[in-house]
Write a protein that holds these residues in place. Structure first.
Motif, short mmCIF file in Angstrom:
data_model
loop_
_atom_site.label_atom_id
_atom_site.label_comp_id
_atom_site.label_asym_id
_atom_site.label_seq_id
_atom_site.Cartn_x
_atom_site.Cartn_y
_atom_site.Cartn_z
N LEU A 22 0.83 -1.21 0.00
CA LEU A 22 0.00 0.00 0.00
C LEU A 22 0.86 1.26 0.00
O LEU A 22 0.55 2.24 -0.68
CB LEU A 22 -0.93 -0.01 1.22
N ALA A 23 1.97 1.21 0.77
CA ALA A 23 2.86 2.37 0.82
C ALA A 23 3.51 2.61 -0.54
O ALA A 23 3.63 3.77 -0.99
CB ALA A 23 3.93 2.15 1.89
N ALA A 24 3.90 1.53 -1.23
CA ALA A 24 4.52 1.66 -2.55
C ALA A 24 3.52 2.21 -3.56
O ALA A 24 3.85 3.05 -4.40
CB ALA A 24 5.06 0.31 -3.01
N TYR A 25 2.29 1.75 -3.48
CA TYR A 25 1.25 2.23 -4.39
C TYR A 25 1.01 3.73 -4.20
O TYR A 25 0.94 4.50 -5.15
CB TYR A 25 -0.05 1.46 -4.16
N ALA A 26 0.90 4.14 -2.93
CA ALA A 26 0.64 5.55 -2.64
C ALA A 26 1.82 6.43 -2.99
O ALA A 26 1.65 7.62 -3.30
CB ALA A 26 0.30 5.71 -1.15
N THR A 27 3.04 5.87 -2.99
CA THR A 27 4.24 6.66 -3.21
C THR A 27 4.62 6.75 -4.68
O THR A 27 4.98 7.82 -5.18
CB THR A 27 5.42 6.06 -2.42
N PHE A 28 4.54 5.63 -5.39
CA PHE A 28 5.12 5.57 -6.72
C PHE A 28 4.12 5.60 -7.87
O PHE A 28 4.49 5.84 -9.02
CB PHE A 28 5.99 4.30 -6.87
N VAL A 29 2.85 5.32 -7.61
CA VAL A 29 1.86 5.32 -8.69
C VAL A 29 1.27 6.72 -8.83
O VAL A 29 0.66 7.24 -7.89
CB VAL A 29 0.76 4.27 -8.42
N LYS A 30 1.45 7.33 -10.00
CA LYS A 30 0.98 8.70 -10.22
C LYS A 30 -0.53 8.77 -10.32
O LYS A 30 -1.17 9.64 -9.76
CB LYS A 30 1.59 9.26 -11.51
N TRP A 37 4.54 4.68 -13.10
CA TRP A 37 5.46 4.63 -11.96
C TRP A 37 6.36 5.88 -11.92
O TRP A 37 6.82 6.38 -12.92
CB TRP A 37 6.34 3.39 -12.04
N VAL A 38 6.59 6.33 -10.70
CA VAL A 38 7.55 7.40 -10.45
C VAL A 38 8.93 6.77 -10.27
O VAL A 38 9.10 5.87 -9.46
CB VAL A 38 7.17 8.20 -9.18
N VAL A 39 9.90 7.22 -11.02
CA VAL A 39 11.26 6.69 -10.93
C VAL A 39 12.05 7.53 -9.94
O VAL A 39 12.25 8.73 -10.16
CB VAL A 39 11.97 6.69 -12.30
N PRO A 40 12.49 6.95 -8.82
CA PRO A 40 13.20 7.73 -7.81
C PRO A 40 14.61 8.08 -8.26
O PRO A 40 15.28 7.30 -8.92
CB PRO A 40 13.22 6.79 -6.60
N ASP A 41 15.07 9.28 -7.86
CA ASP A 41 16.44 9.66 -8.16
C ASP A 41 17.36 9.18 -7.04
O ASP A 41 16.94 8.45 -6.15
CB ASP A 41 16.55 11.18 -8.36
#
Length: 341
Positions: A22-30, A37-41
């Motif tokens: 759930l945390a990954a979905y809320a963080t990386f899915v636009k 997906w959001v690509v982290p730097d």
């Protein structure tokens, strides 16, 4: 720490996996409707590493120590320690490691005060989420623990009524008292008093959730003295106690079954007596019973039963007791150690 029969480690792992999903979905899915997906730097990645490390440091180390014996100051100190862990680890990762590997730093010449204040906000998220997840799992375990106690109390209530006292023991004791009275023995009044103590304990004290340790010891003493009436030879039982705390409370029948086992299934004489000892200080209670095994006797735990005793120890003293039963060289030894609250 609660009764190990509650929420399993496997179930706890599943809860953690669901949490991170759930945390990954809320963080990386636009978008909610299309996966983008959001690509982290670099520094977002290092922040995630520090975030997860702080999350589990707080979960497994801080929360476990804080709630071993809860105090508000311990909780506040634990939160502060987790904050320092986050801040120090982030400095090491983003100001030292990334400088060596990528020649980059996240902060450009930050002052100590600014750096600490800036990370006060960033560190709050892993600490808050870790605490909430820990409390959620603890609450589930607490509900299951209370349910287990209620079920166990129902099960052992009948066992207690059946096992409070051996009817053969009562009949033998009454016969002995009858003989003493008939022959006008000066021990008859003492025997009646001891039998009264045993019956009072089994009738009233055993119904309580906790009793004074001294009450259990007095019950054991009375039981032993009545047993010795059946023996012509004196001194075949040695009972030594050293209690530093008089206000220790334990569940009833936590010690006496081991004594009853030795008296019922062991053999004893002045040469090879039954040795019983109990010591208790501010932190720990230690109880030991050692008896010789008769040639025609198989040493096993009578009364409420070994399985029932083990289960009660797990419920009342989870992770805070040790019960060792050994059978060597025709001697049976029972050793029970309990960490006191």
């Amino acid at each position: 720490m609660l009764y190990k029969g509650t929420l399993s480690k496997k179930a706890e792992l599943v809860i953690h996996l669901l949490f991170w999903a759930l945390a990954a979905y809320a963080t990386f899915v636009k978008s909610r409707f299309r996966v983008e997906w959001v690509v982290p730097d670099l520094f977002y990645t290092t922040y995630l590493i520090v975030f997860i490390s702080t999350f589990y440091f707080h979960y497994f180390v801080v929360m476990k120590q804080v709630f071993r014996s809860f105090q508000w100051r311990k909780l506040l100190a634990g939160i502060f320690i987790s904050y320092l862990f986050f801040t120090g680890l982030r400095w090491l990762t983003e100001q030292v490691v990334t400088a060596l590997l990528f020649n980059k730093t996240n902060y450009t010449d930050p002052t100590f005060i600014n750096y600490m204040l800036d990370n006060l906000q960033y560190s709050s998220m892993p600490i808050i989420f870790s605490s909430l997840l820990w409390f959620g799992i603890y609450f589930i375990r607490l509900l299951e623990y209370n349910k287990a106690i209620l079920e166990e109390n129902k099960n052992i209530e009948i066992k207690f009524l059946k096992a409070q006292i051996n009817p053969h023991f009562v009949f033998n004791t009454l016969n002995n008292i009858y003989s003493m009275v008939y022959f006008q023995s000066d021990k008859s009044l003492t025997a009646i008093e001891k039998l009264s103590q045993v019956m009072r304990f089994t009738t009233y004290e055993s119904q309580k959730e906790k009793i004074q340790l001294l009450d259990e010891i007095n019950y054991i003493n009375a039981y032993i003295e009545l047993e010795q009436l059946r023996h012509q030879e004196a001194g075949y039982i040695h009972f030594v106690s050293d209690i530093a705390r008089e206000n220790i409370q334990i569940p009833p029948y936590m010690l006496s079954p081991l004594v009853e086992n030795a008296l019922k299934h062991g053999t004893a004489s002045s040469k090879h007596p039954i040795d019983i000892s109990i010591t208790a200080d501010k932190e720990r209670l230690f109880f030991r019973v050692k008896n010789e095994i008769g040639a025609q006797k198989k040493d096993k735990l009578g009364g409420i039963g070994l399985d029932n005793l083990k289960k009660r120890l797990e419920i009342h003293y989870p992770g805070a007791h040790q019960l060792h039963l050994t059978n060597e060289a025709n001697w049976f030894t029972a050793e029970l150690s309990i960490k006191l609250p």
